[in-house]
Design a protein around this motif. Sequence first.
Motif, short mmCIF file in Angstrom:
data_model
loop_
_atom_site.label_atom_id
_atom_site.label_comp_id
_atom_site.label_asym_id
_atom_site.label_seq_id
_atom_site.Cartn_x
_atom_site.Cartn_y
_atom_site.Cartn_z
N UNK A 197 -2.00 -2.97 -6.46
CA UNK A 197 -2.29 -3.78 -5.01
C UNK A 197 -3.29 -4.17 -5.25
N UNK A 208 0.74 -1.05 -0.02
CA UNK A 208 0.11 0.05 0.12
C UNK A 208 0.53 1.39 0.09
N UNK A 209 2.00 1.10 0.80
CA UNK A 209 2.83 2.04 0.64
C UNK A 209 3.79 2.69 -0.55
N UNK A 210 4.03 1.61 -1.39
CA UNK A 210 4.48 1.69 -2.30
C UNK A 210 4.01 1.45 -3.63
N UNK A 211 2.86 1.46 -3.72
CA UNK A 211 2.02 2.03 -5.48
C UNK A 211 0.63 2.71 -5.08
N UNK A 212 0.95 3.31 -6.32
CA UNK A 212 0.01 4.04 -6.17
C UNK A 212 -1.73 3.61 -7.60
N UNK A 220 -7.05 9.47 -5.27
CA UNK A 220 -6.22 9.21 -5.70
C UNK A 220 -6.09 10.05 -6.61
N UNK A 274 -4.09 -2.68 6.84
CA UNK A 274 -3.79 -1.43 8.08
C UNK A 274 -2.89 -0.66 6.83
N UNK A 275 -2.41 0.52 6.81
CA UNK A 275 -0.94 0.44 6.22
C UNK A 275 0.19 1.14 7.45
N UNK A 276 -0.97 1.18 8.31
CA UNK A 276 0.65 1.14 9.74
C UNK A 276 0.03 0.92 10.76
N UNK A 314 -5.36 6.30 1.41
CA UNK A 314 -7.02 5.41 1.94
C UNK A 314 -6.83 7.21 3.03
N UNK A 350 2.44 9.92 -5.06
CA UNK A 350 1.55 9.77 -3.43
C UNK A 350 0.90 8.21 -3.75
N UNK A 351 1.28 7.36 -2.92
CA UNK A 351 0.65 6.29 -2.59
C UNK A 351 -0.64 5.70 -2.26
N UNK A 352 -1.58 4.74 -2.84
CA UNK A 352 -2.26 4.18 -2.07
C UNK A 352 -2.31 4.04 -1.36
N UNK A 353 -1.50 4.34 0.15
CA UNK A 353 -1.44 4.71 1.37
C UNK A 353 -2.23 5.67 2.07
#
Lengths: 489, 544
Positions: free
Chosen positions: A359, A350-354, B144, A486-488, B170, B164-167
Amino acid sequence: MTLVNRRPQFESGGPSDSDGDAPHLVRLAGDARGLLDWICADPKLVDHCASAVDSMEVAARLETFGLSARVVSSKFGYPNVFAAAEVVFDTIPYIDVKPKAQPMPPMGRPFDLLRGALYAIPAVFFSVIILSFGLGRHWWLLPVGLTVSWGTSQAFSVLGWSMRAHNDQRSDSLLAASSMFTTAVFCFVAALVVRSILGGTMTCVAVTVSLGVYISASSILIFHSAERLLILCLIPALVGSLLSLGVLSFRAASWFVVASAGLVVIGALGSVAADRWRRPTFSRDVRRQALKFLTYGVGCGLMTSSVVGFGTAGAKASGAVAIAAGPLLVTLGLMEWQLRSLRSRTAAAMSQTSDLAHFSRQARSALARSITTYVGSLAVISAMAGVVAAVRHVAMAPLLILTVDALGISFFLALIFVSAGFIDRVLRAWLVTFFVMVSTLLADFISTGHVASDVGILAVLLASSAAIVTFIVLARGGLTSPFTYESRS
Amino acid sequence: MTNDAAASSDHESQGLHIALLSEGTYPYHPGGVSVWCDQLIRGMAPHRFSVYSIVALSGTEPTWELPANVVDLHSVCLWGDLPTSAPSSAPPGVQVAFNRLVSSLADPDGRLDFLEALHQLFDLSREQPLFGTLRTSSSLEAVLEVMKAMTPREHSRYSAAPVCTVADARLALDLIERQLRPLFEPPPEVDLCHATSNGLAILPGLGAHWAHGTPLVLSEHGIYLRERYLSYDASTYTFAVRGVMLSFFKYLTWAGYQVAAAVAPGSEYNCLWLEANGCDPERIRPIYNGVDAVNFIRSSAEPDVPTLVWLGRIDPLKDVETLLHTFAKVRRMMPGARLRIFGTASKQNQGYLELCESLARSLELGDSATFEGHVESVLDAYHAGHIVLLTSISEGFPYTLIEAMASGKATVATDVGGVREATGGAGIIVPPQDPERMAEACLILLRDASLREIVGRAARERILSRFTLEQSLAIFGDLYREVTGGISSAPVLERHQIRTDKELLEQFVMHLVERSVGQLDPSDETHELNSEHWLLDGVGGSSP
């Protein structure tokens, strides 16, 4: 006394003495050079301006560093701080100021296997108690204690997490005490009812209640991440159980087990005496959620109880059940390990793809990896258990092992769904499961007038398989959604 | 008599039913805005109040005792429990309206679109519950897209911006979804809504306006948008998240200015921010906070040890770090000095409190700087020191300052918001985040008892003549009558009317110039800026 100014001295082109204190003098052009020199003297302010999202953010920052509307007008000739901010925003190149790294969900680790052992090892201690009091005939003790405490522990953990979300730690102690008390009462009532049907003594009831309270207490310690304390508490029971293999009688060893159980309860109640009690309040949604988790836990307990009940009756000894349950008990920690790894991998994705589609693909891959690892490990250990059963000529072993494996897989899938927030889907799967099981048992009862134990085991196998199929069907669109993870941490 | 006039007369006799809308303040938290709310409600006794408080978490206990004229208290919780699973799609129309709202954030001219989408969502929430329904893939896709549009790679400024990311999307979607919750609550059915700040607090007011035509009065103590810019720090959120959220707040505050019948900033200075964000100057009515003079008395007694006092919420906006650095410098010159810090940190700011305590240790302040937490009597706190400091980086019209002045204390404060208007020369002002300058000012006052006496006396005179609670309440009462259709009769303090006490200030300035400023290094070209900050522009007053 000298006042030291951290700002650079103004160069030519800056404000002259003549216009220095004239607040009404407005120069639209402004002294961009002077302004930028002033800003550049403070790296913190440069960072703020360079990472600003718009000129208004720059204006807000300039004000906090002393560049009020009056100062930008009198010293730099801008009509107001917003005009000055626009110049700064357009001039200073963007710098990416990285936010403080947020902790990501950690990958699974070998310690998780230990956590699984904490769930599994007490089964050995329980055997010591059963042998010590000669309660082997009363197979229902474990199912009743397990089913009740599994349900209440799930429900109280929902309440506990809700309190944590509200930063309410003062209610922890009340919740711990309530969890154990509720479990004790429910176990007592359930044991009395079952005793009146299946027979038994008040010792059976007492052991059932103790088992339920122990499981409730240990789940409180695990909820508070006090696994190390739990391990310390279990040392006497471990020592007693080992000594019972030759040195000590089962009765003497049982005192070690009782001591351990007492320590676990005291550990779980530790905060009760220390903290001030406060009555927590829960919203209707939270109470409803707790009820759902109670149902989920009871469902898990009933499935397990069915295996214990039919397995014990069919094999006429607990050896077959113990061998068949082995692979599941051994891989309890692996479930936790793989679940954590799944969360960690999806958080990283989730933190690497847009790209949402990308995802989803990564989430699907992480999911497949975790499930394959678990099922593969379970299959290998089950094969080993099968060999042991074959060598010892244990009756019903292959069917029991297959059934327990199916149960384990359905539990693992349920765990994934629950941790993803899909408790409703788990309850739907349980509904299908029990429908299949009850239908099978009913069919046997109608055709033969009783329920054969091998048909009972077959019913659990069919029900577990139905649960697995239901989970696969219900997984569509859910387990690959970014909202599921969760992303974190 | 017309119906309107009859209604107005009815209100005059029975009092209005007012919804007081707050976010993160009254009645759950301490702080200046909560003090103001309490004073307002108690001072407007004929009127009945329903308090709508937006809080982070449910289950919080009020820390303020509610006055008798508070009819009910509604809490709207932003955090806490969300639906645990995401719906596959939002109800018909809701997704369209939400996507429109999100898309407007990337459009520099999208404010009107934003307001209309907000209105649509409100209307839809009256037909069906929208709780949790916006967490869909379509919403995430929209966020996004907006994030990508806000950082165009071809734009030179953003060529180095991270993707920007999916995180990010979100997180931003979660934040927006939660911030919109107050809009989906049943709107207040009252005669008037009074929001204590712009931003989320206005959402129930917007609902009441759209559903029942209820007029909205909007107070701006600190400037909501400015404080969002400062709190959405780059060290906490990524550029993409900040971009979306700050655009959201900018358009939301703009919407508040469009719907409000009157906007009352706490100081003249803050009007600039209102106008910069599209507020019609005709609707702006600065109203200063007032002090209940009975509660604040002068005391000639001072502690034995040179003592600095700071009072307020422990919050990054109050810049306690600068306070500690200032004190470290003071202590270097005056080793026996003490710093007493009164005030608590909210749960959200516990980390900041720990950071400040750690800074105090690293500066080796030892027992000379003490965090003393909540104080029962603020008057005792002010009198516990020789001078009172205010180190904020953003302010409206700070109570700490005017209360300390009313107590006859000499003050050193940062030049932010309405501070300059409050002191009007009867106190020393220094640039924010400048411990050097603040320490110099403190030392001057600590070393000179007669100067403290002059400044303190001037300060008290100024507050008692200009900023009393009675004056403030009278103006609000008048404003209420105006916006609800009544006839205004009370005198309204006009803009630029605040003046200083000429005689006392001249005495103060002469004293200061003789003793201190004359020692400035003439080679330092910046002394002009220094003296400007120290002596203020209002010496002698800007008499009409």
